[in-house]
Motif scaffolding. Structure first.
Motif: not given
Length: 307
Positions: A166-167, A223-225, A228-229, A261-263
């Protein structure tokens, strides 16, 4: 002196607005949606650059008519021009020299970018590729996007071994977003503007940040998560990837802020976009005003000679 003050004030507006906007640009890059931030900040930087260069060049050209009369139209009245725009010739020469230096910087920057892009494209074309993906056998972890007619996402085997499935998808989606949305154009336009106008240089890193956040958002959709990114970015950054300076790589810039920013996505603030738009319009308005004002002086000088 009043006319000099007017001209000087109009010329200074893009410079002052560029400095203030440059200080606020990093915050705008986080408060606005990444695509909007990229477009608005790039437009702002280019506007500041064009406004600064236009004001400096036009005023220098008019104020040096007595020094270089052959370089100006013969139907201009030098006494009228000097009376209506009483700028000392030495000042006009200094302003003209500054304008030429800035234009020269922009030209040198453009040549360097074109040459580097050609060298990189020629090297990447030699890599075996499947579609737009080129995997190179290299234990060092790196991944980057190469734009152009033979565009590629280049990733090393070392980077692929470092990440989970996924990564990897997140990383590749990030780099593909750079190519799909032509992010290199925004980055290079901003750098060209910075070369031609130092105040615009303060916007460059903010545009880089916005571009990377734009690609991060595309990776999240793929990836929808978000976590993961974020993990892929963190692992890639820890590997200290070597990315050519004129190319875009996922772990190349503002990684800590982007992971945060992602989290924990920051709240969007539309006022940041409104302020950027207003600042851009003010720069355009001042540029048009200085051109019209100086053109009016030229028309008066022509009328004095019957031209």
């Amino acid at each position: 002196m009043t006319r000099i003050a007017v001209v000087f004030g109009l010329i200074m507006i893009p410079i002052v607005v560029g400095l203030v906007g440059g200080l606020a640009a990093p915050r705008a890059a986080r408060l606005l949606p990444p695509a909007a931030a990229t477009v608005l900040l790039t437009t702002f930087a280019v506007t500041v650059s064009l406004g600064t260069e236009t004001g400096l060049s036009y005023s220098a050209y008019l104020s040096t008519v007595a020094v270089f009369p052959a370089a100006h139209p013969s139907d201009w009245s030098i006494p009228v021009l000097r009376a209506m725009l009483p700028v000392p010739s030495i000042v006009g020469l200094a302003v003209g020299a500054l304008a030429l230096v800035l234009l020269g910087r922009a030209g040198v920057h453009l040549i360097r970018v074109v040459m580097a892009a050609r060298r990189t494209t020629a090297a990447v074309r030699a890599f075996p590729a499947v579609g737009e993906l080129a995997v190179v056998a290299d234990d060092d972890a790196h991944a980057y996007a190469v734009p152009g007619r033979h565009r590629r996402v280049v990733v090393s085997t070392g980077m692929l071994r470092l990440l989970s499935g996924p990564q990897r998808r997140a990383l590749l989606a990030h780099e593909q977003a750079h190519l799909r949305h032509h992010h290199h154009r925004y980055a290079q336009l901003t750098r060209l503007a910075a070369a031609a106008s130092p105040p615009a240089a303060m916007v460059t890193r903010a545009v880089d940040h916005a571009i990377e956040r734009w690609a991060d958002a595309a990776a999240v959709r793929a990836v929808g998560d978000p976590s993961t990114v974020a993990q892929a970015l963190g692992l890639a950054a820890l590997a200290r990837p070597a990315v050519p300076p004129h190319l875009l790589g996922a772990a190349h810039d503002h990684v800590v802020d982007r992971v945060q920013d992602l989290l924990e996505p920051p709240a969007r603030r539309t006022w940041a976009g409104v302020l950027l738009t207003v600042a851009t319009l003010v720069c355009w308005a001042s540029t048009v005003a200085v051109v019209l004002y100086l053109h009016g002086i030229v028309e008066v000088s022509e009328a004095a000679t019957g031209g």
